[in-house]
Design an enzyme around this catalytic site. Structure first.
Site, mmCIF file in Angstrom:
data_model
loop_
_atom_site.group_PDB
_atom_site.id
_atom_site.type_symbol
_atom_site.label_atom_id
_atom_site.label_comp_id
_atom_site.label_asym_id
_atom_site.label_seq_id
_atom_site.Cartn_x
_atom_site.Cartn_y
_atom_site.Cartn_z
ATOM 1 N N LYS A 66 0.819 -1.229 0.000
ATOM 2 C CA LYS A 66 0.000 0.000 0.000
ATOM 3 C C LYS A 66 0.846 1.270 0.000
ATOM 4 O O LYS A 66 0.414 2.295 -0.499
ATOM 5 C CB LYS A 66 -0.961 -0.005 1.182
ATOM 6 C CG LYS A 66 -0.274 0.127 2.517
ATOM 7 C CD LYS A 66 -1.219 -0.073 3.676
ATOM 8 C CE LYS A 66 -0.470 0.164 4.968
ATOM 9 N NZ LYS A 66 -0.933 -0.642 6.071
ATOM 10 N N ARG A 161 -7.248 -0.268 17.132
ATOM 11 C CA ARG A 161 -7.740 -0.077 15.779
ATOM 12 C C ARG A 161 -8.617 -1.288 15.507
ATOM 13 O O ARG A 161 -9.482 -1.598 16.312
ATOM 14 C CB ARG A 161 -6.570 0.075 14.786
ATOM 15 C CG ARG A 161 -7.002 0.740 13.482
ATOM 16 C CD ARG A 161 -5.862 0.965 12.499
ATOM 17 N NE ARG A 161 -5.414 -0.248 11.855
ATOM 18 C CZ ARG A 161 -4.467 -0.312 10.919
ATOM 19 N NH1 ARG A 161 -3.874 0.799 10.515
ATOM 20 N NH2 ARG A 161 -4.103 -1.450 10.373
HETATM 21 C C1 LIG Z 1 0.142 -1.263 6.555
HETATM 22 C C2 LIG Z 1 -0.053 -2.542 7.236
HETATM 23 C C3 LIG Z 1 1.053 -3.367 7.475
HETATM 24 C C4 LIG Z 1 2.468 -2.983 7.106
HETATM 25 O O1 LIG Z 1 3.036 -2.240 8.106
HETATM 26 P P1 LIG Z 1 4.564 -1.716 8.018
HETATM 27 O O2 LIG Z 1 4.777 -1.076 9.320
HETATM 28 O O3 LIG Z 1 4.624 -0.784 6.872
HETATM 29 O O4 LIG Z 1 5.404 -2.909 7.815
HETATM 30 C C5 LIG Z 1 0.820 -4.575 8.085
HETATM 31 N N1 LIG Z 1 -0.422 -4.952 8.438
HETATM 32 C C6 LIG Z 1 -1.512 -4.188 8.226
HETATM 33 C C7 LIG Z 1 -2.849 -4.675 8.653
HETATM 34 C C8 LIG Z 1 -1.356 -2.960 7.627
HETATM 35 O O5 LIG Z 1 -2.436 -2.185 7.430
#
Ligand SMILES: *Cc1c(COP(=O)(O)O)cnc(C)c1O
Length: 391
Positions: A66, A161
């Site tokens: 993302k 969250r």
């Molecule tokens: C964005 C996201 C991640 C990735 O997190 P990073 O800190 O960028 O590695 C992992 N799990 C979920 C559910 C996310 O939304």
């Protein structure tokens, strides 16, 4: 319904950069614009490193796309590095990757809305949930298509969250197991995003324990027990990821080479995968304090400035609509970000070690928020470079 291959109508003026548009900077309308220079070799290096870090500890990795909006040129580097599952919070990004022909197991990380269930089934192989009612709708839709969709239930362990409260998990797992059309594939947890809660052996252990209970009491073995994102890296390095956690999801560590902020580098990772570059369009000595009655700035804030006497101020062609200004740092020593409006970034160049001139391109390091904005901005040209030559 969204379908791969169908042109997306999105708010951005440019279409998604195609592979063939890898060096868009040569287009006349792009000259003089801010650029995000994307080093594909650095991305492959970091992806290999993170993959190795996980696999050497027996953990599966889902690389999280993302942060780069599923940009196919970038995501192909992950595949080359050996990544076989990709996760994204948005169906649109998953569609973009699928439409570009990227083959992987796709995880939808953000719980879908009931309205997008048909797209979840056609685009995601696995989706993450915290509402049993939505899973039920998904199950019905999958059953009527004659397919089975894999479901991960998220557990809320403290960040407040998404996720089922731990006391609800067993009943939810039981309900999902009874549905046709879905397979209870795993449990997951996420911290560090809304409240900044850190992953710990305790909160990760709680999810591992719930997975064991599901196995013992409901007789369902879970393929995937997902312990979090890049923030888990220090625990991984110290061997403190509790037994029972089998999977991690990482974006930041791959893109930026840090697991938290710039102060927390992943050992051996590169920090030059993304560099934002913007040209100087004005350079003048001006007083450091504004003059006249001061109200609100362009973003409704009341700015406060320090009197530093006369200041050599450089304006870069970059602004708040292109980047999260608080998340960038000039790579040239002595330069400092003073302020920004939507299209102008003011730097203090008074203490610059080397002379700054109009037209010069100033390089900036980006953090995760700045990367997201810059990837998103239609006015920041994406320039791909690859010293390694592959890809
Ligand atoms: C964005 C996201 C991640 C990735 O997190 P990073 O800190 O960028 O590695 C992992 N799990 C979920 C559910 C996310 O939304």
């Amino acid at each position: 319904m969204l379908r791969p291959g169908v042109e997306l109508e999105d708010g951005c003026r440019y279409p998604w950069p195609a592979v063939s548009a890898a060096r868009r900077v040569s287009l006349p309308e792009d000259r003089g614009m801010a650029r995000l220079v994307i080093n594909l070799e650095a991305i492959r290096h970091n992806a290999q490193l993170v993959l190795e870090l996980c696999s050497s500890r027996g953990l599966r990795l889902t690389a999280v796309t993302k942060g780069v909006l599923g940009d196919p040129v970038i995501v192909r580097q992950l595949i080359q590095a050996g990544v076989d599952t990709l996760g994204d919070s948005r169906l649109r990004n998953i569609m973009r990757m699928r439409a570009a022909g990227i083959r992987a197991e796709f995880h939808l990380l953000r719980a879908p809305s009931p309205q997008e269930i048909p797209e979840v089934l056609s685009l995601a192989d696995v989706s993450y949930h915290s509402e049993v009612e939505v899973v039920r709708l998904l199950a019905r839709a999958a059953e009527s298509r004659g397919s089975t969709h894999r479901v991960v239930l998220m557990v809320e362990v403290g960040d407040r969250r998404e996720g089922l409260m731990p006391t609800e998990v067993l009943a939810a797992a039981d309900a999902v197991m009874k549905m046709k059309g879905v397979q209870l594939y795993g449990l997951g947890m996420n911290v560090g995003c809304i409240s900044g809660v850190l992953p710990s052996p305790a909160n990760m252990g709680l999810v591992a324990e719930l997975a064991r209970e599901i196995e013992a009491q409901l007789g369902q073995r879970l393929e995937l027990v997902s312990g979090g994102g890049s923030l888990v890296i220090p625990l991984l390095l110290e061997g403190k990821v509790p037994a029972g956690i089998t999977h991690l999801r990482m974006g930041t560590a791959i893109w930026l080479g840090d697991y938290n902020t710039w102060d927390h580098p992943v050992p051996g990772a590169r920090h030059d995968a993304f560099e934002l570059v913007a040209p100087v369009i004005e350079l003048k000595w001006k007083p450091s304090l504004p003059e006249g009655e001061v109200g609100l700035d362009a973003f409704g804030r009341r700015p406060a400035f320090e009197d530093r006497g006369p200041m050599l101020r450089a304006i870069c062609a970059l602004g708040r609509q292109d980047v999260y200004v608080e998340g960038i740092q000039p790579r040239l020593s002595g330069l400092r970000v003073v302020a920004a409006s939507s299209d102008h970034l003011i730097l203090d160049a008074t203490a610059a070690r080397c002379p700054v001139r109009v037209g010069q391109e100033i390089p900036f390091r980006v953090n995760y928020a700045a990367l997201l904005f810059a990837m998103q901005s239609c006015c920041v040209v994406k320039e791909y470079v690859d010293a390694g030559g592959a890809g």
